[in-house]
Design a protein around this motif. Structure first.
Motif, mmCIF file in Angstrom:
data_model
loop_
_atom_site.group_PDB
_atom_site.id
_atom_site.type_symbol
_atom_site.label_atom_id
_atom_site.label_comp_id
_atom_site.label_asym_id
_atom_site.label_seq_id
_atom_site.Cartn_x
_atom_site.Cartn_y
_atom_site.Cartn_z
ATOM 1 N N CYS A 65 1.032 -1.166 -0.148
ATOM 2 C CA CYS A 65 -0.072 -0.173 -0.078
ATOM 3 C C CYS A 65 1.136 1.558 -0.273
ATOM 4 C CB CYS A 65 -1.111 -0.779 0.522
ATOM 5 S SG CYS A 65 0.004 0.197 2.959
ATOM 6 N N LEU A 66 0.525 2.503 -0.027
ATOM 7 C CA LEU A 66 1.018 3.416 0.775
ATOM 8 C C LEU A 66 2.081 3.461 1.515
ATOM 9 C CD1 LEU A 66 1.913 6.514 -0.752
ATOM 10 C CD2 LEU A 66 -0.577 7.572 0.317
ATOM 11 N N GLY A 67 1.548 3.191 3.118
ATOM 12 C CA GLY A 67 2.265 3.781 3.906
ATOM 13 C C GLY A 67 2.838 2.523 4.666
ATOM 14 N N ASN A 68 2.058 1.433 4.315
ATOM 15 C CA ASN A 68 2.515 0.100 5.034
ATOM 16 C C ASN A 68 2.127 0.024 6.370
ATOM 17 O OD1 ASN A 68 5.331 -2.051 6.037
ATOM 18 N ND2 ASN A 68 2.789 -2.876 5.408
ATOM 19 N N ILE A 69 0.940 0.512 7.011
ATOM 20 C CA ILE A 69 0.442 0.429 8.203
ATOM 21 C C ILE A 69 -0.538 0.487 8.547
ATOM 22 C CG2 ILE A 69 2.321 2.481 9.425
ATOM 23 C CD1 ILE A 69 0.444 4.659 9.523
ATOM 24 N N CYS A 70 -1.480 0.465 7.598
ATOM 25 C CA CYS A 70 -3.277 0.468 7.687
ATOM 26 C C CYS A 70 -3.588 -0.903 6.842
ATOM 27 C CB CYS A 70 -3.794 1.648 6.843
ATOM 28 S SG CYS A 70 -4.024 3.254 8.310
ATOM 29 N N ARG A 71 -3.365 -0.885 5.530
ATOM 30 C CA ARG A 71 -3.899 -1.819 4.180
ATOM 31 C C ARG A 71 -3.386 -2.801 4.302
ATOM 32 N NH1 ARG A 71 -5.010 2.364 -0.322
ATOM 33 N NH2 ARG A 71 -3.050 3.195 0.739
ATOM 34 N N TRP A 91 7.327 6.940 4.978
ATOM 35 C CA TRP A 91 7.606 8.124 6.292
ATOM 36 C C TRP A 91 7.527 6.988 7.308
ATOM 37 C CZ3 TRP A 91 3.566 7.631 2.266
ATOM 38 C CH2 TRP A 91 3.908 8.366 1.381
ATOM 39 N N HIS A 92 6.706 5.621 6.743
ATOM 40 C CA HIS A 92 6.686 5.279 8.538
ATOM 41 C C HIS A 92 7.427 3.618 8.533
ATOM 42 C CE1 HIS A 92 3.236 7.102 9.123
ATOM 43 N NE2 HIS A 92 2.472 7.101 7.893
ATOM 44 N N ASP A 99 -8.313 3.616 1.077
ATOM 45 C CA ASP A 99 -7.123 4.469 2.266
ATOM 46 C C ASP A 99 -7.761 4.728 3.332
ATOM 47 O OD1 ASP A 99 -5.269 5.152 3.725
ATOM 48 O OD2 ASP A 99 -3.646 5.889 2.546
ATOM 49 N N PRO A 100 -7.693 3.539 5.034
ATOM 50 C CA PRO A 100 -8.757 4.652 5.712
ATOM 51 C C PRO A 100 -8.045 5.669 6.594
ATOM 52 C CG PRO A 100 -7.330 1.724 6.160
ATOM 53 C CD PRO A 100 -7.313 3.115 4.947
ATOM 54 N N TYR A 101 -6.138 6.042 6.272
ATOM 55 C CA TYR A 101 -6.251 6.402 7.193
ATOM 56 C C TYR A 101 -6.461 7.971 8.522
ATOM 57 C CZ TYR A 101 -1.549 8.585 8.982
ATOM 58 O OH TYR A 101 -0.337 9.113 9.675
HETATM 59 P P1 4NP Z 1 -1.847 2.906 4.185
HETATM 60 O O1 4NP Z 1 -2.507 4.251 4.798
HETATM 61 O O2 4NP Z 1 -0.922 3.424 2.894
HETATM 62 O O3 4NP Z 1 -2.500 1.968 4.257
HETATM 63 O O4 4NP Z 1 -0.476 2.349 4.891
HETATM 64 C C1 4NP Z 1 -1.566 5.165 4.592
HETATM 65 C C2 4NP Z 1 -0.572 5.513 6.377
HETATM 66 C C3 4NP Z 1 -0.058 6.449 6.233
HETATM 67 C C4 4NP Z 1 0.102 7.398 5.189
HETATM 68 C C5 4NP Z 1 -0.701 6.994 3.912
HETATM 69 C C6 4NP Z 1 -1.191 5.909 3.964
HETATM 70 N N1 4NP Z 1 0.774 8.557 5.105
HETATM 71 O O5 4NP Z 1 0.446 9.394 3.921
HETATM 72 O O6 4NP Z 1 1.440 8.846 5.926
#
Ligand code: 4NP
Length: 149
Positions: free
Chosen positions: A8-14, A40-41, A121-123
């Protein structure tokens, strides 16, 4: 041994949820990992809300730490699942050749073939976004597990 990477984008949610869910459906003969197209994470735990919904469903994802997707992942993994179209584009831009590109799929095409739907993206959303994402990923991972088992 089949190796699968969720991105995914951040590798913390999805993608941490997708990693935990798919691993729970497969034997230890399979490697499942996840990464983010953004760094970023790096080194962080999954988002608290992903940890929480996974725990409610009986899956512990607190062993996971964020990392950035790299070009090297194309040689490490057999199957790469992108959570949304933007992730797909970013991954494909790093692909060294056609064989690498063939490894990459949109995860929801597993259950909605050729529809090119995004896992939202649920962030920045409400907490119930995480349960919706969990349920979509659970269904998609059932289909992936049946196919590769
Ligand atoms: P993810 O969600 O791609 O599902 O992990 C996001 C988490 C953090 C960010 C973007 C998407 N961020 O921009 O920090």
């Amino acid at each position: 041994m089949t190796k699968i990477l969720m991105v995914c984008l951040g590798n913390i949610c999805r993608s941490p949820l997708a990693e935990g869910i798919l691993r729970s459906k497969l034997s230890s003969n399979f490697t499942v990992d996840s990464a983010g197209t953004g760094g970023w994470h790096t080194g962080e735990l999954p988002d608290k809300r992903s940890i929480e919904i996974a725990k409610i469903k009986g899956i512990d994802i607190t062993n996971q730490r964020g990392r950035k997707f790299t070009k090297n992942d194309f040689s490490e993994f057999d199957l790469i699942y992108a959570m949304d179209n933007s992730n797909l584009k970013d991954i494909l831009q790093l692909a060294p050749d056609e064989n690498a590109k063939k490894k990459v799929h949109l995860i929801l095409n597993e259950i909605y073939p050729n529809e090119n739907k995004d896992v939202p993206d649920p962030y920045y959303g409400l907490n119930d976004g995480f349960e919706k994402v969990y349920n979509m990923l659970d269904e998609a991972c059932n289909s992936i597990a049946e196919k590769i088992k």
